[in-house]
Scaffold this active site. Structure first.
Site, PDB file in Angstrom:
ATOM      1  N   ILE A  39       0.837  -1.199   0.000  1.00 35.99           N
ATOM      2  CA  ILE A  39       0.000   0.000   0.000  1.00 35.99           C
ATOM      3  C   ILE A  39       0.875   1.254   0.000  1.00 35.99           C
ATOM      4  CG2 ILE A  39      -0.200   0.204   2.517  1.00 35.99           C
ATOM      5  CD1 ILE A  39      -3.193   0.866   2.049  1.00 35.99           C
ATOM      6  N   GLY A  55       0.294  -5.476   0.642  1.00 32.06           N
ATOM      7  CA  GLY A  55      -0.770  -5.628  -0.363  1.00 32.06           C
ATOM      8  C   GLY A  55      -0.369  -6.551  -1.516  1.00 32.06           C
TER       9      GLY A  55
HETATM   10  C1  LIG Z   1      -7.211  -1.001   3.729  1.00 37.36           C
HETATM   11  C2  LIG Z   1      -5.787  -1.397   3.697  1.00 37.36           C
HETATM   12  C3  LIG Z   1      -5.450  -2.109   2.462  1.00 37.36           C
HETATM   13  C4  LIG Z   1      -4.265  -2.644   2.216  1.00 37.36           C
HETATM   14  C5  LIG Z   1      -3.184  -2.665   3.164  1.00 37.36           C
HETATM   15  C6  LIG Z   1      -1.964  -3.122   2.840  1.00 37.36           C
HETATM   16  C7  LIG Z   1      -0.910  -3.111   3.870  1.00 37.36           C
HETATM   17  C8  LIG Z   1       0.496  -3.052   3.336  1.00 37.36           C
HETATM   18  O1  LIG Z   1       0.744  -3.031   2.159  1.00 37.36           O
HETATM   19  S1  LIG Z   1       1.684  -3.028   4.559  1.00 37.36           S
HETATM   20  C9  LIG Z   1       3.144  -2.750   3.662  1.00 37.36           C
HETATM   21  C10 LIG Z   1       3.487  -1.299   3.482  1.00 37.36           C
HETATM   22  N1  LIG Z   1       4.740  -1.188   2.797  1.00 37.36           N
HETATM   23  C11 LIG Z   1       5.902  -1.053   3.411  1.00 37.36           C
HETATM   24  O2  LIG Z   1       5.995  -0.931   4.609  1.00 37.36           O
HETATM   25  C12 LIG Z   1       7.136  -1.064   2.519  1.00 37.36           C
HETATM   26  C13 LIG Z   1       7.854   0.258   2.537  1.00 37.36           C
HETATM   27  N2  LIG Z   1       8.939   0.258   1.565  1.00 37.36           N
HETATM   28  C14 LIG Z   1      10.113  -0.387   1.746  1.00 37.36           C
HETATM   29  O3  LIG Z   1      10.363  -1.031   2.741  1.00 37.36           O
HETATM   30  C15 LIG Z   1      11.147  -0.256   0.675  1.00 37.36           C
HETATM   31  O4  LIG Z   1      10.755   0.802  -0.180  1.00 37.36           O
HETATM   32  C16 LIG Z   1      11.354  -1.517  -0.171  1.00 37.36           C
HETATM   33  C17 LIG Z   1      10.030  -2.113  -0.622  1.00 37.36           C
HETATM   34  C18 LIG Z   1      12.120  -2.563   0.635  1.00 37.36           C
HETATM   35  C19 LIG Z   1      12.173  -1.171  -1.436  1.00 37.36           C
HETATM   36  O5  LIG Z   1      13.387  -0.546  -1.037  1.00 37.36           O
HETATM   37  P1  LIG Z   1      14.252   0.297  -2.094  1.00 37.36           P
HETATM   38  O6  LIG Z   1      14.352  -0.458  -3.352  1.00 37.36           O
HETATM   39  O7  LIG Z   1      15.519   0.672  -1.404  1.00 37.36           O
HETATM   40  O8  LIG Z   1      13.376   1.588  -2.422  1.00 37.36           O
HETATM   41  P2  LIG Z   1      13.215   2.932  -1.562  1.00 37.36           P
HETATM   42  O9  LIG Z   1      14.377   3.801  -1.806  1.00 37.36           O
HETATM   43  O10 LIG Z   1      12.866   2.590  -0.174  1.00 37.36           O
HETATM   44  O11 LIG Z   1      11.905   3.573  -2.227  1.00 37.36           O
HETATM   45  C20 LIG Z   1      11.958   4.155  -3.524  1.00 37.36           C
HETATM   46  C21 LIG Z   1      10.828   5.153  -3.621  1.00 37.36           C
HETATM   47  O12 LIG Z   1       9.583   4.449  -3.427  1.00 37.36           O
HETATM   48  C22 LIG Z   1       8.880   5.026  -2.334  1.00 37.36           C
HETATM   49  N3  LIG Z   1       8.138   3.967  -1.621  1.00 37.36           N
HETATM   50  C23 LIG Z   1       8.577   2.728  -1.332  1.00 37.36           C
HETATM   51  N4  LIG Z   1       7.616   2.051  -0.683  1.00 37.36           N
HETATM   52  C24 LIG Z   1       6.572   2.882  -0.570  1.00 37.36           C
HETATM   53  C25 LIG Z   1       5.271   2.735   0.002  1.00 37.36           C
HETATM   54  N5  LIG Z   1       4.846   1.582   0.551  1.00 37.36           N
HETATM   55  N6  LIG Z   1       4.446   3.795  -0.046  1.00 37.36           N
HETATM   56  C26 LIG Z   1       4.808   4.945  -0.636  1.00 37.36           C
HETATM   57  N7  LIG Z   1       6.027   5.126  -1.217  1.00 37.36           N
HETATM   58  C27 LIG Z   1       6.882   4.110  -1.175  1.00 37.36           C
HETATM   59  C28 LIG Z   1       9.954   5.636  -1.465  1.00 37.36           C
HETATM   60  O13 LIG Z   1       9.399   6.626  -0.635  1.00 37.36           O
HETATM   61  C29 LIG Z   1      10.883   6.186  -2.525  1.00 37.36           C
HETATM   62  O14 LIG Z   1      10.311   7.362  -3.030  1.00 37.36           O
HETATM   63  P3  LIG Z   1      11.239   8.675  -3.278  1.00 37.36           P
HETATM   64  O15 LIG Z   1      10.297   9.699  -3.821  1.00 37.36           O
HETATM   65  O16 LIG Z   1      12.290   8.234  -4.253  1.00 37.36           O
HETATM   66  O17 LIG Z   1      11.802   9.036  -1.951  1.00 37.36           O
END
Ligand SMILES: CC/C=C\C=C\CC(=O)SCCNC(=O)CCNC(=O)[C@H](O)C(C)(C)COP(=O)(O)OP(=O)(O)OC[C@H]1O[C@@H](n2cnc3c(N)ncnc32)[C@H](O)[C@@H]1OP(=O)(O)O
Length: 308
Positions: A98, A154
């Site tokens: 998400i 998700g």
């Molecule tokens: C009603 C509810 C319905 C559904 C619920 C679902 C629940 C879930 O999905 S829980 C899971 C939530 N997700 C996370 O906690 C993951 C967070 N992200 C990470 O841990 C990492 O990004 C990674 C997946 C391990 C990938 O790492 P890496 O390849 O090093 O990328 P980053 O540099 O971290 O990210 C690049 C860029 O993407 C943006 N981003 C990554 N994940 C998210 C996210 N979940 N939401 C929004 N944005 C995300 C991150 O901010 C970076 O953006 P920049 O603009 O470049 O800073």
């Protein structure tokens, strides 16, 4: 270079030069109108490729995604040109789950004048998000999902609604919800126990949010095949989709619908359901055509089935 089985599969299903299809199956340049998070293509006859396409945000599921998926799969459901779907993702990973930035408002500050109305609105939000993945299961066309890199939160809800799961050796899977303070509510807790045989393993993954890597995903039954890299996986996914697309759509779609029904009902109910199903569907011309081809030792590919 693509492996030889993939090149022959590509030639078999389309008659086009394999390099053309390699390009068609690899990451597209961007989302396909009217979508902003999905790229849709037709890499081979009767196969629809749906690709998550927000690579710069690791395919995080923003507001647009949740509704675009419903539109996309409703379209696929009624598209007679599509018999099978390959689902994959562009960029470094499959999905980060998400979108924690875009979705915060809907979940953390739901609208409403009092507790009852806030709760009611929140319930509507959750049920509408559930539909985003339930449409995959409701779609009678089989969906082969191909996962590379991380598949978080998700992402597990999404892949457990698909029919066949493949991954790369570098893939990892994480039921992440407890880490962000919630019980997963859009499919993982309902479908994962039906996918993985071990209830203990499901509980462990969901309660600890630990990462599960490709080898364990294979041994536990979450995925049926692991590929060395994404290129090989996409070739394998396309070959498998081609095998499905070659067969009678009446048989294939009836099989998906009855498998899902059987999963959710007793054996007796499932037998009753399929008897009623086949009292109509056995009358299809596809049975005679398929039997004749089998008797003549021809492949299903040699048979022309009417669109469905
Ligand atoms: C009603 C509810 C319905 C559904 C619920 C679902 C629940 C879930 O999905 S829980 C899971 C939530 N997700 C996370 O906690 C993951 C967070 N992200 C990470 O841990 C990492 O990004 C990674 C997946 C391990 C990938 O790492 P890496 O390849 O090093 O990328 P980053 O540099 O971290 O990210 C690049 C860029 O993407 C943006 N981003 C990554 N994940 C998210 C996210 N979940 N939401 C929004 N944005 C995300 C991150 O901010 C970076 O953006 P920049 O603009 O470049 O800073």
């Amino acid at each position: 270079m693509w492996p030889s089985f993939a090149r022959s599969a590509l030639r078999k299903y389309t008659g086009l030069a394999s390099q053309t299809l390699v390009r068609a199956m690899s990451s597209s340049s961007g989302p396909t109108s009217p979508y902003t998070t999905l790229s849709i293509s037709r890499p081979a006859e009767a196969i629809t490729h749906v690709e998550l396409h927000r690579p710069e945000k690791r395919n995080a599921m923003n507001k647009a995604f949740w509704s675009e998926m419903v539109h996309c799969f409703n379209e696929i459901t009624v598209d007679p040109e599509c018999r099978v779907v390959v689902f994959s993702a562009a960029g470094k990973i499959f999905t980060a789950g998400i979108d924690l930035m875009d979705m915060a408002g809907d979940i953390l500050q739901p609208e409403g004048d009092d507790t009852a109305r806030i709760s009611w609105n929140l319930r509507k939000t959750v049920t509408s998000y559930q539909e985003t993945f339930s449409v995959i299961e409701k779609c009678p066309k089989p969906v082969v999902v191909a996962v590379h890199g991380a598949c978080v939160g998700g992402g597990i809800d999404l892949i457990t609604a698909c029919d066949i799961r493949l991954c790369t050796q570098d893939a990892w899977f994480q039921v992440k919800e407890v880490d962000i303070g919630l019980a997963a509510d859009v499919g993982t807790l309902q479908r994962l126990p039906k996918v993985i045989g071990s209830r203990s393993l499901v509980n462990e993954l969901a309660l600890t949010a630990r990462k599960m890597y490709a080898d364990e995903a294979k041994s536990s039954g979450l995925v049926s095949r692991v590929f060395a890299n994404k290129e090989d996986m996409m070739a394998g996914a396309l070959e498998m989709a081609g095998e499905i697309a070659d067969r009678s759509p009446v048989a294939v779609q009836g099989t998906k619908i009855n498998l899902i029904y059987a999963r959710d009902h007793s054996v007796a109910d499932g037998l009753n359901y399929v008897a009623t199903w086949n009292m109509s569907m056995l009358q299809t011309q596809d049975v005679m055509k398929s039997v004749q081809a089998a008797m003549e030792k021809k492949s299903p590919k040699a048979v022309t089935f009417s669109k469905l």
